[in-house]
Scaffold this active site. Structure first.
Site, PDB file in Angstrom:
ATOM      1  N   ASP A 223      13.702  53.794  52.134  1.00 20.92           N
ATOM      2  CA  ASP A 223      13.928  54.094  50.729  1.00 20.92           C
ATOM      3  C   ASP A 223      13.319  52.925  49.957  1.00 20.92           C
ATOM      4  O   ASP A 223      13.127  51.832  50.503  1.00 20.92           O
ATOM      5  CB  ASP A 223      15.415  54.267  50.402  1.00 20.92           C
ATOM      6  CG  ASP A 223      15.606  54.991  49.064  1.00 20.92           C
ATOM      7  OD1 ASP A 223      14.630  55.089  48.287  1.00 20.92           O
ATOM      8  OD2 ASP A 223      16.725  55.461  48.785  1.00 20.92           O
TER       9      ASP A 223
HETATM   10  C1  BGC Z   1      15.744  56.775  45.678  1.00 18.88           C
HETATM   11  C2  BGC Z   1      14.943  57.782  46.490  1.00 18.88           C
HETATM   12  C3  BGC Z   1      13.583  57.965  45.872  1.00 18.88           C
HETATM   13  C4  BGC Z   1      12.893  56.613  45.786  1.00 18.88           C
HETATM   14  C5  BGC Z   1      11.543  56.691  45.152  1.00 18.88           C
HETATM   15  C6  BGC Z   1      14.978  55.504  45.464  1.00 18.88           C
HETATM   16  O1  BGC Z   1      15.641  54.670  44.560  1.00 18.88           O
HETATM   17  O2  BGC Z   1      16.949  56.507  46.330  1.00 18.88           O
HETATM   18  O3  BGC Z   1      15.611  59.006  46.546  1.00 18.88           O
HETATM   19  O4  BGC Z   1      12.841  58.877  46.617  1.00 18.88           O
HETATM   20  O5  BGC Z   1      13.689  55.747  45.005  1.00 18.88           O
HETATM   21  O6  BGC Z   1      11.656  56.966  43.802  1.00 18.88           O
END
Ligand code: BGC
Length: 747
Positions: A223
């Protein structure tokens, strides 16, 4: 991989930018674009701000997962996935960051709008359908957030303390289903720790479970910002740190390999997976826009229609006293509530897309009937609420029927933080009271991503529709349902409790600082409410139609692997029913929920029509995770197969008796109960105990049954037959010895 230097390899396992993998031009390695996801394509072409949030290209905003899940319709979700795949392709996106299949452990989780359900089967089936659709267009999915990311509070540091059975049966189960069925191109590890170990550095999770047990062949991406130490993360099974570039990570990996602290093979493996992703993204369907056969306006038009269909199936009719709905266009319709004019179509945070257009409920209803509108409340805290309420009451008084829009303001729920309670804003609660008093023919229409409390006003309102967040075509879809141009067919993918205090995780959410104990174990959502018989406002699976359905003739055959039931539309309108199959397992020795969803199917029936619905059930439908053997086990006993229209409304049942699994080897550390339950030693011991006068004290065997045999034998005066334990073990574990004994016995 002789073509790349160590530095190039290390650079490849870190992103090349916020939304792309790194490239190595000399080696012909192109970047792959990864973008959110999940309910629309959020591609940012402009420079991103400090938090990576910036405006994005126009894209169809489908209903977020909370809505889509209420459709209980995998075929529909797959079509949404296909549309998302097409829009991704047209924009040159290689991987769309979704779906999110985390379990809704608490209705307070601020990101519940982005997750499907409190149930792993429903989450897994819908997540799999989404992946199937997206990947059918040559675009990769990113199954997230792996794993046990069930709250936003302290999401980057909190440790989810979860026992293994609970992990396996609930929190990993949807991921397992999607991985084993659809092989998503990527899996995204979560921010949090699981039992103390960060997901990004969790070898058990990323390698042993994901790859070795489930056979995952794709790439594990972090993530955004989940990696603290890239070396240990690679060693645990991560392949790509996002976002990038991160020079310190690259340098650390190079140094670790040089120092022999990180095996070169580990780095090569991650590089191979990144390159495989690059090949796939540039493969058959070819990355950027080229080759698209439809113009964006045609595509967006078709996808808007699909978004409307999805929204229609996403809303749940909760209450409809006196068949107030559908409403007749000839009536004077009062539309009250700012949400009718200013819809909230999605949740806040990384998933927010720029819709291609938005149908408001006010316009869509106005196109079908004459309406009078009053905002009733304002999102601007400086507004004169009393004045707004007075205008609303005046409109309600003049109307034949009132459509009252209430819900959670955008800032109440978002990625990044959790909610403090389930309540609607006070000004809206006051409005409900005032409007219903002025006109009891009121339909409350709810807009919210996570569950809201329907108290204390529920009983005073004859009709309620939970619309969740409906995406860009929600207004038109709602008008279709309100006026009976479409039938409501959504069912709750999560329970609506009476009080937040009733929710199973209440005492353990969001935890103490950086520790959250999943103290409720497997008893999440309806698994808890049904087991302890705690009333809820609306149970999991519930939803009304404009017609009624009857169930009959449930039959279960082939040792529980096939079940079929007849469902009949007994009303006077066409409608869709979600036939839900639950299994109630025997309670022998382990704690089991009262019932668990094991299959479902949405069927469409004309008035008076019947259909025979058939379900296939595999052994997992009857299994629990056994912590002793670290595997799935089917306990012997009587199972009740139940079909119904919700987790609480069971309409037909049948039983299946399944044999106990073959007993494992007995040892001196086996319990006395294992010896007693064993088909060979059990009868011998019972008979011997009776012969030794033990039967006078019938409780004696039961009393010692939980003792390991070794410990029992240390007690003075234990009966002779227990003492000849060597013979018993040989008889139990060795079929040859058993054969000889039987031979002599027969003679
Ligand atoms: C979120 C993800 C997301 C990623 C990219 C993160 O903060 O938890 O779900 O895909 O950011 O935006």
């Amino acid at each position: 991989m002789p073509d790349l230097s160590l530095e190039q390899k290390a650079a490849l396992v870190v992103g090349g930018g916020f939304w792309a993998t790194a490239s190595v031009e000399e080696a012909g390695i192109l970047p792959v674009v990864l973008t959110d996801g999940p309910h629309g394509v959020r591609l940012q072409r402009t420079r991103v701000g400090a938090l990576g949030i910036a405006s994005s290209v126009p894209a169809t905003c489908f209903p977020p997962a909370a809505g889509l899940a209420s459709s209980w319709n995998p075929a529909l979700v797959e079509r949404v996935g296909v549309a998302l795949g097409e829009e991704s392709r047209a924009e040159g996106v290689g991987v769309l960051l979704g779906p999110g299949v985390n379990i809704k452990r608490s209705p307070l989780c601020g990101r519940n709008f982005e997750y499907f359900s409190e149930d792993p089967l429903l989450s897994g089936e819908l997540g799999a359908a989404w992946v199937r659709g997206v990947q059918s267009r040559g675009i990769g999915a990113s199954l997230k957030h792996f794993a046990a990311n069930n709250q936003e509070t302290n999401r980057m540091t909190v440790s989810a303390e979860v026992d293994e059975r609970t992990l396996r049966e609930l929190y990993l189960s949807a991921f397992e289903r999607v991985v084993t069925r659809e092989q998503p191109w990527t899996v995204m590890c979560s921010y949090n720790r699981i039992n103390g170990v960060a997901a990004a550095e969790n070898h058990w999770l990323l390698t042993e479970v994901l790859r070795e047990e489930w056979g995952f062949r794709g790439l594990v991406v972090s993530d955004w910002g989940a990696v603290e130490h890239l070396g240990p993360a690679l060693a645990a099974g991560l392949d790509l740190e996002m976002p990038g570039p991160q020079n310190d990570s690259v340098d650390a990996v190079v140094a670790a390999v040089r120092a022999g602290e990180l095996d070169q093979v580990v780095l090569d493996t991650a590089v191979r997976r990144v390159r495989h992703l690059v090949d796939r993204a540039g493969g058959e369907f070819g990355g950027a826009s080229g080759g698209e056969d439809s113009s964006s306006s045609t595509r967006f038009g078709a996808h808007h229609a699909l978004a409307r269909e999805a929204a229609t199936e996403s809303m749940v009719l909760l209450r409809n006293e006196g068949s107030l709905l559908p409403i007749d266009t000839a009536q004077a319709v009062g539309v009250i509530g700012e949400f009718a004019r200013t819809p909230r179509i999605q949740g806040a945070g990384s998933s927010q897309v720029s819709a291609t257009r938005i149908d408001t409920a006010l316009d869509s209803i106005g196109a079908l009937a004459p309406v009078e509108f009053a905002p009733g409340y304002s999102f601007d805290k400086r507004a004169d609420e009393e004045q707004l309420r007075a205008e609303a009451v005046a409109v309600a008084t003049r109307s034949d029927v009132v459509l009252l829009f209430v819900g959670l303001p955008a800032e109440d729920e978002s990625e990044g933080y959790d909610r403090a309670n389930l309540d609607l804003p006070v000004n809206q609660l006051r409005l409900i009271g005032a409007v219903v008093a002025a006109n009891p023919r009121t339909v409350v229409i709810l807009t919210n991503g996570g569950v809201v409390s329907l108290e204390p006003w529920h009983d005073s309102v004859p009709a309620i529709i939970e619309t969740w967040l409906l995406g860009q075509a929600g207004g038109a879809a709602l008008a279709d349902v309100l006026f009976g141009r479409a039938a409501p067919s959504g069912r709750l993918a999560e329970s609506i409790p009476l009080r937040v205090q009733d929710t199973p995780s209440y005492l353990n959410f969001p935890g103490d600082g950086d520790i959250v104990r999943y103290g409720e174990g497997i008893f999440v959502g309806y698994r808890y409410y049904e087991t302890i018989e705690l009333p809820v406002r609306y149970p999991f699976g519930f939803g009304l139609s404009y017609t009624t359905f009857a169930y009959s003739g449930l039959e279960v055959s082939h040792r529980g692997s096939i079940a079929s039931v007849t469902v009949t539309n007994t009303g006077s309108r066409a409608g869709k029913e979600v036939v839900q199959l639950y299994i109630s397992a025997p309670t022998g020795g382990i704690s089991v929920p009262r019932r668990e969803l094991r299959a479902f199917e949405k069927v469409s029936l004309d008035a008076g029509e019947s259909v025979r619905v058939q379900f296939t059930l595999d052994s997992r439908a009857y299994s629990y995770w056994d912590v002793v053997s670290s595997g799935w086990v089917v306990a012997g006993g009587t199972y009740v197969v139940e079909v119904g229209s919700s987790a609480h409304e069971i309409l037909d049942t049948a039983t299946v008796v399944l044999p106990a699994p073959r007993p494992g080897r007995l040892t001196l550390d086996s319990r006395v109960s294992d010896f007693l339950g064993h088909p060979v030693t059990g009868p011998i011991l019972t008979r011997a105990a009776a012969g030794e006068g033990e039967s006078k004290n019938t409780n004696l065997l039961e009393m010692v049954s939980s003792m390991p045999m070794r410990r029992l034998m240390r007690f003075p005066g234990v009966g002779e037959s227990f003492k000849r334990i060597g013979v018993l073990l040989a008889l139990a574990n060795n079929s040859a010895v058993r054969g000889i004994a039987t031979f002599f016995h027969k003679r």
